[in-house]
Design a protein around this motif. Structure first.
Motif, PDB file in Angstrom:
ATOM      1  N   GLY A  93     -12.468  -4.804   8.451  1.00  0.00           N
ATOM      2  CA  GLY A  93     -11.890  -4.471   7.146  1.00  0.00           C
ATOM      3  C   GLY A  93     -10.863  -3.361   7.243  1.00  0.00           C
ATOM      4  O   GLY A  93      -9.836  -3.398   6.556  1.00  0.00           O
ATOM      5  N   ASN A  94     -11.114  -2.373   8.097  1.00  0.00           N
ATOM      6  CA  ASN A  94     -10.166  -1.279   8.265  1.00  0.00           C
ATOM      7  C   ASN A  94      -8.853  -1.770   8.867  1.00  0.00           C
ATOM      8  O   ASN A  94      -7.773  -1.339   8.445  1.00  0.00           O
ATOM      9  N   TRP A  95      -8.931  -2.667   9.841  1.00  0.00           N
ATOM     10  CA  TRP A  95      -7.721  -3.223  10.445  1.00  0.00           C
ATOM     11  C   TRP A  95      -6.883  -3.954   9.394  1.00  0.00           C
ATOM     12  O   TRP A  95      -5.661  -3.800   9.334  1.00  0.00           O
ATOM     13  N   ILE A  96      -7.548  -4.737   8.571  1.00  0.00           N
ATOM     14  CA  ILE A  96      -6.832  -5.483   7.535  1.00  0.00           C
ATOM     15  C   ILE A  96      -6.189  -4.526   6.531  1.00  0.00           C
ATOM     16  O   ILE A  96      -5.022  -4.685   6.149  1.00  0.00           O
ATOM     17  N   ALA A  97      -6.934  -3.501   6.119  1.00  0.00           N
ATOM     18  CA  ALA A  97      -6.409  -2.531   5.158  1.00  0.00           C
ATOM     19  C   ALA A  97      -5.222  -1.760   5.733  1.00  0.00           C
ATOM     20  O   ALA A  97      -4.210  -1.549   5.048  1.00  0.00           O
ATOM     21  N   VAL A 150      -7.410 -11.456  12.846  1.00  0.00           N
ATOM     22  CA  VAL A 150      -8.327 -10.335  13.094  1.00  0.00           C
ATOM     23  C   VAL A 150      -9.738 -10.891  13.147  1.00  0.00           C
ATOM     24  O   VAL A 150     -10.199 -11.532  12.200  1.00  0.00           O
ATOM     25  N   THR A 151     -10.421 -10.657  14.267  1.00  0.00           N
ATOM     26  CA  THR A 151     -11.769 -11.187  14.428  1.00  0.00           C
ATOM     27  C   THR A 151     -12.646 -10.176  15.151  1.00  0.00           C
ATOM     28  O   THR A 151     -12.174  -9.159  15.660  1.00  0.00           O
ATOM     29  N   SER A 152     -13.929 -10.473  15.213  1.00  0.00           N
ATOM     30  CA  SER A 152     -14.893  -9.561  15.852  1.00  0.00           C
ATOM     31  C   SER A 152     -15.232 -10.046  17.250  1.00  0.00           C
ATOM     32  O   SER A 152     -15.018 -11.208  17.606  1.00  0.00           O
ATOM     33  N   TYR A 153     -15.789  -9.133  18.058  1.00  0.00           N
ATOM     34  CA  TYR A 153     -16.222  -9.505  19.401  1.00  0.00           C
ATOM     35  C   TYR A 153     -17.319 -10.572  19.336  1.00  0.00           C
ATOM     36  O   TYR A 153     -17.365 -11.478  20.177  1.00  0.00           O
ATOM     37  N   THR A 173      -4.305   2.847  16.074  1.00  0.00           N
ATOM     38  CA  THR A 173      -4.100   1.653  15.250  1.00  0.00           C
ATOM     39  C   THR A 173      -2.662   1.543  14.764  1.00  0.00           C
ATOM     40  O   THR A 173      -2.053   0.469  14.825  1.00  0.00           O
ATOM     41  N   ILE A 174      -2.083   2.635  14.298  1.00  0.00           N
ATOM     42  CA  ILE A 174      -0.715   2.585  13.784  1.00  0.00           C
ATOM     43  C   ILE A 174       0.268   2.279  14.903  1.00  0.00           C
ATOM     44  O   ILE A 174       1.270   1.578  14.717  1.00  0.00           O
ATOM     45  N   GLN A 175      -0.003   2.778  16.111  1.00  0.00           N
ATOM     46  CA  GLN A 175       0.862   2.456  17.249  1.00  0.00           C
ATOM     47  C   GLN A 175       0.748   0.979  17.607  1.00  0.00           C
ATOM     48  O   GLN A 175       1.748   0.323  17.952  1.00  0.00           O
ATOM     49  N   ALA A 176      -0.477   0.446  17.521  1.00  0.00           N
ATOM     50  CA  ALA A 176      -0.682  -0.978  17.801  1.00  0.00           C
ATOM     51  C   ALA A 176       0.020  -1.839  16.754  1.00  0.00           C
ATOM     52  O   ALA A 176       0.600  -2.885  17.076  1.00  0.00           O
ATOM     53  N   LEU A 177      -0.013  -1.419  15.491  1.00  0.00           N
ATOM     54  CA  LEU A 177       0.678  -2.170  14.439  1.00  0.00           C
ATOM     55  C   LEU A 177       2.185  -2.186  14.689  1.00  0.00           C
ATOM     56  O   LEU A 177       2.862  -3.186  14.433  1.00  0.00           O
ATOM     57  N   ALA A 178       2.710  -1.083  15.204  1.00  0.00           N
ATOM     58  CA  ALA A 178       4.142  -1.027  15.503  1.00  0.00           C
ATOM     59  C   ALA A 178       4.509  -2.052  16.570  1.00  0.00           C
ATOM     60  O   ALA A 178       5.532  -2.745  16.455  1.00  0.00           O
ATOM     61  N   ILE A 179       3.685  -2.188  17.600  1.00  0.00           N
ATOM     62  CA  ILE A 179       3.997  -3.157  18.656  1.00  0.00           C
ATOM     63  C   ILE A 179       3.779  -4.579  18.162  1.00  0.00           C
ATOM     64  O   ILE A 179       4.480  -5.516  18.583  1.00  0.00           O
ATOM     65  N   GLN A 229      -2.144  -4.085   5.943  1.00  0.00           N
ATOM     66  CA  GLN A 229      -1.563  -4.328   4.620  1.00  0.00           C
ATOM     67  C   GLN A 229      -0.815  -3.103   4.105  1.00  0.00           C
ATOM     68  O   GLN A 229       0.168  -3.227   3.384  1.00  0.00           O
ATOM     69  N   ARG A 230      -1.255  -1.935   4.516  1.00  0.00           N
ATOM     70  CA  ARG A 230      -0.615  -0.691   4.064  1.00  0.00           C
ATOM     71  C   ARG A 230       0.654  -0.387   4.854  1.00  0.00           C
ATOM     72  O   ARG A 230       1.691  -0.049   4.272  1.00  0.00           O
ATOM     73  N   PHE A 231       0.582  -0.491   6.178  1.00  0.00           N
ATOM     74  CA  PHE A 231       1.693  -0.041   7.018  1.00  0.00           C
ATOM     75  C   PHE A 231       2.574  -1.172   7.560  1.00  0.00           C
ATOM     76  O   PHE A 231       3.711  -0.919   7.972  1.00  0.00           O
ATOM     77  N   ALA A 232       2.048  -2.393   7.561  1.00  0.00           N
ATOM     78  CA  ALA A 232       2.822  -3.526   8.091  1.00  0.00           C
ATOM     79  C   ALA A 232       2.622  -4.751   7.202  1.00  0.00           C
ATOM     80  O   ALA A 232       2.141  -5.789   7.658  1.00  0.00           O
ATOM     81  N   PRO A 233       2.990  -4.641   5.919  1.00  0.00           N
ATOM     82  CA  PRO A 233       2.696  -5.723   4.972  1.00  0.00           C
ATOM     83  C   PRO A 233       3.390  -7.040   5.293  1.00  0.00           C
ATOM     84  O   PRO A 233       2.982  -8.086   4.774  1.00  0.00           O
ATOM     85  N   ILE A 234       4.411  -7.009   6.137  1.00  0.00           N
ATOM     86  CA  ILE A 234       5.110  -8.248   6.471  1.00  0.00           C
ATOM     87  C   ILE A 234       4.260  -9.147   7.370  1.00  0.00           C
ATOM     88  O   ILE A 234       4.469 -10.360   7.430  1.00  0.00           O
ATOM     89  N   LEU A 235       3.290  -8.567   8.073  1.00  0.00           N
ATOM     90  CA  LEU A 235       2.399  -9.367   8.910  1.00  0.00           C
ATOM     91  C   LEU A 235       1.463 -10.201   8.042  1.00  0.00           C
ATOM     92  O   LEU A 235       0.968  -9.728   7.019  1.00  0.00           O
TER      93      LEU A 235
END
Length: 283
Positions: free
Chosen positions: A87-91, A124-127, A61-67, A94-100
């Motif tokens: 919810g985890n993706w949003i959290a 962010v959405t579900s399947y 997830t953190i690598q995906a947020l970086a890209i 917000q923690r590691f990439a708040p500019i998004l």
């Protein structure tokens, strides 16, 4: 075909870019995670798809947020994941990439939300929601699409898989710790999303890689997909992981729980004693 030749040309023309981590990432990546980011950034520059298949717990997830941060100026992004981790993706974002700018779809304004997405926004959405609103999603152009737990689309016959294939994106990223679970057909469908056409249609793939059942076919398949799939196991990056932390917590049982526990304990002792007295039970 023409698309493949253009893809080859982009690879040949690319300079040796040293992709730097975004300054807006509020985290310090481990070396293997930085390597993962640069690998994804390079493929995105080629306009090729990627499958990040690291073991669970290695920070996909953190690598995906970086890209996502790296590509945020190119247009809106879409993250599709099981509803349990929305919810985890949003959290995490917000923690590691708040500019998004994180967005979700409500029941009333889905069309408007999609229409108003712009550079720097991440929907962010579900399947399940992707499947039910397939037409809405298929009409939108995204700069980046991320599929989390991408093995959800392993079966090409499912409605979820078919809806996913309709998505339009400049860069497609699949995150999964299990790119292959049961049979090679799952690899075909995964790559049909991230790099459509790379492995041919399903009939061609079956005749070329599945039916031969020999090492030569397996080596050819591995050679084709190797540039687009990155997998690290915990054992391979053990030196880069933090020390294991163990937290021991003592729990005081209630009177009812203690009585139940004591009853089970006595029953177990009686059973042991009964077996010791009965020689036949040991045979």
């Amino acid at each position: 075909d023409t698309a493949w030749k253009e893809f080859q040309q982009r690879i040949e023309n690319q300079t040796n870019n040293d992709f730097k981590l975004p300054d807006t990432l509020q985290a310090e990546l481990r070396p293997y995670q930085e390597e993962g980011f640069r690998w994804m950034a390079r493929l995105a520059e080629w306009e090729g798809g990627a499958c990040l298949a690291d073991d669970m717990g290695l920070g996909k997830t953190i690598q995906a947020l970086a890209i996502l941060l790296h590509r945020r100026s190119k247009g809106p992004a879409l993250v599709v994941c099981p509803v349990s981790v929305v919810g985890n993706w949003i959290a995490e974002a917000q923690r590691f990439a708040p500019i998004l700018q994180l967005k979700t779809l409500s029941n009333s304004n889905r069309q408007q939300t999609l229409d108003e997405l712009e550079a720097g926004d991440v929907l962010v959405t579900s399947y399940g929601l992707l499947q039910s609103e397939e037409l809405l999603f298929s009409e939108k152009d995204f700069a980046t699409v991320v599929l989390d737990e991408a093995h959800v689309i392993k079966n090409y016959n499912t409605k979820t898989s078919k809806a996913t294939m309709q998505l339009k994106a400049g860069f497609r990223l699949a995150l999964t710790g299990t790119p292959l679970q049961n049979h090679l057909g799952e690899i075909w469908n995964l790559f049909n999303f991230i790099n459509p056409g790379l492995l041919g249609n399903l009939n061609h793939f079956t005749d070329t890689f599945i039916k031969p059942e020999n090492e030569q076919a397996r080596r050819l398949l591995k050679k084709l997909i190797r540039p687009f799939i990155l997998r690290r196991t915990k054992g391979a990056v053990l030196d880069e992981l933090p020390a294991k932390t163990e937290i021991v917590k003592k729990v005081r049982l209630s009177d009812m729980e203690m009585a139940f526990y004591e009853a089970l304990r006595r029953k177990a002792i009686e059973q042991i004693e009964s077996n010791d007295e009965n020689p036949l039970s040991k045979q």
